[in-house]
Motif scaffolding. Structure first.
Motif, PDB file in Angstrom:
ATOM      1  N   GLU A 206       0.846  -1.202   0.000  1.00  0.00           N
ATOM      2  CA  GLU A 206       0.000   0.000   0.000  1.00  0.00           C
ATOM      3  C   GLU A 206       0.876   1.245   0.000  1.00  0.00           C
ATOM      4  O   GLU A 206       0.663   2.191  -0.762  1.00  0.00           O
ATOM      5  CB  GLU A 206      -0.913   0.006   1.239  1.00  0.00           C
ATOM      6  N   ALA A 207       1.882   1.236   0.898  1.00  0.00           N
ATOM      7  CA  ALA A 207       2.802   2.372   0.980  1.00  0.00           C
ATOM      8  C   ALA A 207       3.543   2.562  -0.342  1.00  0.00           C
ATOM      9  O   ALA A 207       3.787   3.694  -0.776  1.00  0.00           O
ATOM     10  CB  ALA A 207       3.782   2.173   2.123  1.00  0.00           C
ATOM     11  N   ALA A 208       3.882   1.450  -1.001  1.00  0.00           N
ATOM     12  CA  ALA A 208       4.611   1.541  -2.276  1.00  0.00           C
ATOM     13  C   ALA A 208       3.773   2.253  -3.337  1.00  0.00           C
ATOM     14  O   ALA A 208       4.307   2.984  -4.178  1.00  0.00           O
ATOM     15  CB  ALA A 208       5.009   0.144  -2.746  1.00  0.00           C
ATOM     16  N   LYS A 209       2.475   2.049  -3.285  1.00  0.00           N
ATOM     17  CA  LYS A 209       1.590   2.769  -4.230  1.00  0.00           C
ATOM     18  C   LYS A 209       1.664   4.264  -3.961  1.00  0.00           C
ATOM     19  O   LYS A 209       1.775   5.071  -4.882  1.00  0.00           O
ATOM     20  CB  LYS A 209       0.144   2.288  -4.072  1.00  0.00           C
ATOM     21  N   THR A 210       1.609   4.634  -2.667  1.00  0.00           N
ATOM     22  CA  THR A 210       1.711   6.058  -2.299  1.00  0.00           C
ATOM     23  C   THR A 210       3.056   6.623  -2.749  1.00  0.00           C
ATOM     24  O   THR A 210       3.141   7.771  -3.184  1.00  0.00           O
ATOM     25  CB  THR A 210       1.565   6.210  -0.766  1.00  0.00           C
ATOM     26  N   SER A 211       4.118   5.807  -2.659  1.00  0.00           N
ATOM     27  CA  SER A 211       5.448   6.276  -3.064  1.00  0.00           C
ATOM     28  C   SER A 211       5.564   6.404  -4.589  1.00  0.00           C
ATOM     29  O   SER A 211       6.525   6.981  -5.084  1.00  0.00           O
ATOM     30  CB  SER A 211       6.533   5.320  -2.554  1.00  0.00           C
ATOM     31  N   GLY A 212       4.602   5.837  -5.322  1.00  0.00           N
ATOM     32  CA  GLY A 212       4.603   6.045  -6.766  1.00  0.00           C
ATOM     33  C   GLY A 212       4.856   4.813  -7.609  1.00  0.00           C
ATOM     34  O   GLY A 212       5.064   4.930  -8.828  1.00  0.00           O
ATOM     35  N   ALA A 213       4.829   3.618  -7.002  1.00  0.00           N
ATOM     36  CA  ALA A 213       4.990   2.403  -7.814  1.00  0.00           C
ATOM     37  C   ALA A 213       3.791   2.298  -8.765  1.00  0.00           C
ATOM     38  O   ALA A 213       2.650   2.557  -8.373  1.00  0.00           O
ATOM     39  CB  ALA A 213       5.069   1.175  -6.923  1.00  0.00           C
ATOM     40  N   ASP A 214       4.053   1.922 -10.017  1.00  0.00           N
ATOM     41  CA  ASP A 214       2.952   1.778 -10.987  1.00  0.00           C
ATOM     42  C   ASP A 214       2.162   0.513 -10.708  1.00  0.00           C
ATOM     43  O   ASP A 214       0.973   0.456 -10.955  1.00  0.00           O
ATOM     44  CB  ASP A 214       3.533   1.721 -12.407  1.00  0.00           C
ATOM     45  N   ARG A 215       2.875  -0.500 -10.198  1.00  0.00           N
ATOM     46  CA  ARG A 215       2.212  -1.765  -9.936  1.00  0.00           C
ATOM     47  C   ARG A 215       2.847  -2.403  -8.714  1.00  0.00           C
ATOM     48  O   ARG A 215       4.073  -2.340  -8.541  1.00  0.00           O
ATOM     49  CB  ARG A 215       2.406  -2.677 -11.154  1.00  0.00           C
ATOM     50  N   THR A 216       2.024  -3.000  -7.843  1.00  0.00           N
ATOM     51  CA  THR A 216       2.570  -3.694  -6.678  1.00  0.00           C
ATOM     52  C   THR A 216       2.103  -5.146  -6.720  1.00  0.00           C
ATOM     53  O   THR A 216       0.977  -5.436  -7.111  1.00  0.00           O
ATOM     54  CB  THR A 216       2.107  -3.043  -5.361  1.00  0.00           C
ATOM     55  N   LEU A 217       3.001  -6.044  -6.323  1.00  0.00           N
ATOM     56  CA  LEU A 217       2.704  -7.478  -6.377  1.00  0.00           C
ATOM     57  C   LEU A 217       3.030  -8.121  -5.035  1.00  0.00           C
ATOM     58  O   LEU A 217       4.134  -7.935  -4.505  1.00  0.00           O
ATOM     59  CB  LEU A 217       3.557  -8.147  -7.470  1.00  0.00           C
ATOM     60  N   ASN A 218       2.066  -8.881  -4.508  1.00  0.00           N
ATOM     61  CA  ASN A 218       2.275  -9.585  -3.239  1.00  0.00           C
ATOM     62  C   ASN A 218       2.761 -11.007  -3.544  1.00  0.00           C
ATOM     63  O   ASN A 218       1.989 -11.866  -3.970  1.00  0.00           O
ATOM     64  CB  ASN A 218       0.974  -9.611  -2.438  1.00  0.00           C
ATOM     65  N   THR A 219       4.065 -11.225  -3.305  1.00  0.00           N
ATOM     66  CA  THR A 219       4.660 -12.513  -3.680  1.00  0.00           C
ATOM     67  C   THR A 219       4.449 -13.580  -2.607  1.00  0.00           C
ATOM     68  O   THR A 219       4.828 -14.734  -2.814  1.00  0.00           O
ATOM     69  CB  THR A 219       6.165 -12.357  -3.978  1.00  0.00           C
ATOM     70  N   ALA A 220       3.840 -13.199  -1.459  1.00  0.00           N
ATOM     71  CA  ALA A 220       3.453 -14.220  -0.468  1.00  0.00           C
ATOM     72  C   ALA A 220       2.117 -14.818  -0.890  1.00  0.00           C
ATOM     73  O   ALA A 220       1.953 -16.041  -0.918  1.00  0.00           O
ATOM     74  CB  ALA A 220       3.357 -13.610   0.923  1.00  0.00           C
ATOM     75  N   GLU A 221       1.174 -13.928  -1.236  1.00  0.00           N
ATOM     76  CA  GLU A 221      -0.145 -14.410  -1.685  1.00  0.00           C
ATOM     77  C   GLU A 221      -0.031 -15.155  -3.009  1.00  0.00           C
ATOM     78  O   GLU A 221      -0.713 -16.142  -3.239  1.00  0.00           O
ATOM     79  CB  GLU A 221      -1.093 -13.218  -1.892  1.00  0.00           C
ATOM     80  N   ASN A 222       0.812 -14.627  -3.888  1.00  0.00           N
ATOM     81  CA  ASN A 222       0.962 -15.227  -5.206  1.00  0.00           C
ATOM     82  C   ASN A 222       2.437 -15.353  -5.573  1.00  0.00           C
ATOM     83  O   ASN A 222       3.027 -14.437  -6.152  1.00  0.00           O
ATOM     84  CB  ASN A 222       0.218 -14.377  -6.256  1.00  0.00           C
ATOM     85  N   PRO A 223       3.067 -16.483  -5.239  1.00  0.00           N
ATOM     86  CA  PRO A 223       4.497 -16.649  -5.520  1.00  0.00           C
ATOM     87  C   PRO A 223       4.821 -16.553  -7.014  1.00  0.00           C
ATOM     88  O   PRO A 223       5.975 -16.301  -7.379  1.00  0.00           O
ATOM     89  CB  PRO A 223       4.803 -18.064  -4.993  1.00  0.00           C
ATOM     90  N   GLU A 224       3.810 -16.724  -7.881  1.00  0.00           N
ATOM     91  CA  GLU A 224       4.055 -16.669  -9.328  1.00  0.00           C
ATOM     92  C   GLU A 224       3.754 -15.282  -9.908  1.00  0.00           C
ATOM     93  O   GLU A 224       3.668 -15.116 -11.124  1.00  0.00           O
ATOM     94  CB  GLU A 224       3.185 -17.706 -10.047  1.00  0.00           C
ATOM     95  N   ALA A 225       3.579 -14.273  -9.011  1.00  0.00           N
ATOM     96  CA  ALA A 225       3.127 -12.945  -9.471  1.00  0.00           C
ATOM     97  C   ALA A 225       4.051 -12.343 -10.530  1.00  0.00           C
ATOM     98  O   ALA A 225       3.602 -11.589 -11.395  1.00  0.00           O
ATOM     99  CB  ALA A 225       3.007 -12.005  -8.281  1.00  0.00           C
ATOM    100  N   LEU A 226       5.350 -12.678 -10.478  1.00  0.00           N
ATOM    101  CA  LEU A 226       6.293 -12.080 -11.433  1.00  0.00           C
ATOM    102  C   LEU A 226       6.420 -12.902 -12.723  1.00  0.00           C
ATOM    103  O   LEU A 226       7.114 -12.473 -13.657  1.00  0.00           O
ATOM    104  CB  LEU A 226       7.673 -11.925 -10.781  1.00  0.00           C
ATOM    105  N   ALA A 227       5.730 -14.052 -12.781  1.00  0.00           N
ATOM    106  CA  ALA A 227       5.894 -14.948 -13.936  1.00  0.00           C
ATOM    107  C   ALA A 227       5.670 -14.254 -15.288  1.00  0.00           C
ATOM    108  O   ALA A 227       6.452 -14.472 -16.224  1.00  0.00           O
ATOM    109  CB  ALA A 227       4.978 -16.164 -13.789  1.00  0.00           C
ATOM    110  N   PRO A 228       4.639 -13.391 -15.417  1.00  0.00           N
ATOM    111  CA  PRO A 228       4.441 -12.747 -16.729  1.00  0.00           C
ATOM    112  C   PRO A 228       5.659 -11.932 -17.189  1.00  0.00           C
ATOM    113  O   PRO A 228       5.868 -11.744 -18.389  1.00  0.00           O
ATOM    114  CB  PRO A 228       3.244 -11.811 -16.498  1.00  0.00           C
ATOM    115  N   TYR A 229       6.464 -11.462 -16.218  1.00  0.00           N
ATOM    116  CA  TYR A 229       7.610 -10.617 -16.562  1.00  0.00           C
ATOM    117  C   TYR A 229       8.822 -11.438 -17.021  1.00  0.00           C
ATOM    118  O   TYR A 229       9.851 -10.872 -17.381  1.00  0.00           O
ATOM    119  CB  TYR A 229       7.994  -9.730 -15.368  1.00  0.00           C
ATOM    120  N   THR A 230       8.702 -12.780 -16.994  1.00  0.00           N
ATOM    121  CA  THR A 230       9.795 -13.597 -17.529  1.00  0.00           C
ATOM    122  C   THR A 230       9.635 -13.823 -19.039  1.00  0.00           C
ATOM    123  O   THR A 230      10.451 -14.511 -19.651  1.00  0.00           O
ATOM    124  CB  THR A 230       9.846 -14.983 -16.839  1.00  0.00           C
TER     125      THR A 230
END
Ligand SMILES: [Zn+2]
Ligand SMILES: [Zn+2]
Length: 342
Positions: A206-230
């Motif tokens: 949540e804080a990362a969104k306030t800091s200006g991240a375009d997208r935030t991913l929770n890798t505990a809830e979804n360990p495969e969250a970064l898969a599309p970026y491979t």
């Protein structure tokens, strides 16, 4: 005057300490604020980190700001009453590394609150401090709380510099504690076009969104969250790894595109590196350690309103409530940056 000593893991003590009169080129300061850093928490919880261990009582603290109360002989450009951010970095200026322009790699570095050398370098969580005038950057226009953020911001400006040209680039930041947040702010200021941030805790994201991240991913809830970026051979131009978690490091390497740059900023000891991918994708693997000239730049960016650290300062406690301050700072579900008031 009082200072906050770490005697070992879970053994912090507020103890008396003698103030030192400022010598030539030095100033005396009445300390105002000090931020609790991840390294202070490592000393508090584990008595150190990696191979660095407390071997004698050490005053913690290196993210500090205070007001000048007296000037030593020959000090110019500073005045009694000035609010200053105090750089904890004290390179010798004379060793081989200093002389080739790498003061952050000084062989005789006396960085506040560090148990790397022995005797340890005493820190700045104390009511009064005598420092070199050259460590003090005037912070007029800032609050003491903001000025005490100059140190972690400098760390992150140095890391973005290590990442190379970020203009128009796609950047991954792993780990969204205070350092991850400041890296988001610094990468945006450096011109990053798209910033993706990962963490294992929802409040940090949540804080990362306030800091200006375009997208935030929770890798505990979804360990495969970064898969599309491979996709292809990977899609990020640069990654700044702020968590010190081996899984995050491996993920960064898998999503970097060929010739991408990984900056390892999180410090947690040795980690396995998927070296085959580093080789095959011709990645650049860089460390980032402390800072030097970035400290004054950090103060200036805040003074100009180009980087706003205020939303990151979530708590502050009087020095006497240090126990509550350290337990709050350890609770990532509640706190981002916790500061002490001296
Ligand atoms: Zn720090
Ligand atoms: Zn040196």
């Amino acid at each position: 005057m009082k200072a906050l000593f770490a005697h070992g893991a879970h053994d912090l003590r507020l103890e008396d300490c003698q103030p030192v009169a400022p010598g030539p080129g030095e100033v005396a300061l009445r300390m105002a604020r000090g931020g609790i850093c991840g390294s202070d928490l490592h000393y508090y919880h584990n008595g150190g980190f990696g191979t660095v261990k407390l071997r004698e009582p050490m005053i913690l603290g290196h993210e500090v700001a205070g007001e000048i109360t007296a000037l030593g002989e020959g000090v110019q450009n500073l005045a009694v009453g000035d609010l200053v951010a105090v750089s904890p970095s004290r390179p010798c200026g004379a060793c081989e590394e200093c002389l080739r322009g790498l003061p952050n790699q000084c062989l005789n570095m006396r960085f506040y609150g560090s148990a790397m050398p022995f005797p340890h370098i005493q820190g700045a969580f104390r009511e009064e401090l005598t420092a070199l005038a050259s460590q003090c950057v005037p912070a007029g226009g800032l609050t003491a709380a903001q000025a005490a953020m100059a140190e972690p911001l400098a760390v992150c400006l140095h890391a973005t510099r290590q990442a190379g040209d970020l203009l128009g680039k796609r950047v991954l930041i792993t780990g969204c504690g205070p350092i991850g947040q400041l890296c988001i702010l610094a990468a945006r200021r450096a011109g990053a076009a798209e910033i993706v941030a990962t963490d294992i805790a929802a409040p940090a994201l949540e804080a990362a969104k306030t800091s200006g991240a375009d997208r935030t991913l929770n890798t505990a809830e979804n360990p495969e969250a970064l898969a599309p970026y491979t996709a292809g051979k990977g899609t990020f131009d640069a990654a700044i790894e702020c968590s010190g978690a081996p899984q995050a490091l491996a993920a960064c390497i898998s999503v970097l595109r060929p010739r991408g740059t990984l900056v390892q900023l999180g410090l947690s000891g040795d980690m396995p590196v998927p070296m085959m991918q580093v080789t095959a994708k011709e990645l650049s693997l860089k460390g980032s350690f402390r800072f030097h000239e970035e400290f004054a730049i950090a103060v200036q960016l805040m003074q100009k309103g180009l980087i706003d650290v205020a939303p990151l300062i979530t708590h502050s406690f009087p020095l006497a409530s240090f126990a509550e301050a350290f337990s709050t700072a350890s609770d990532k579900s509640r706190a981002m940056k916790v500061q002490l008031e001296f």
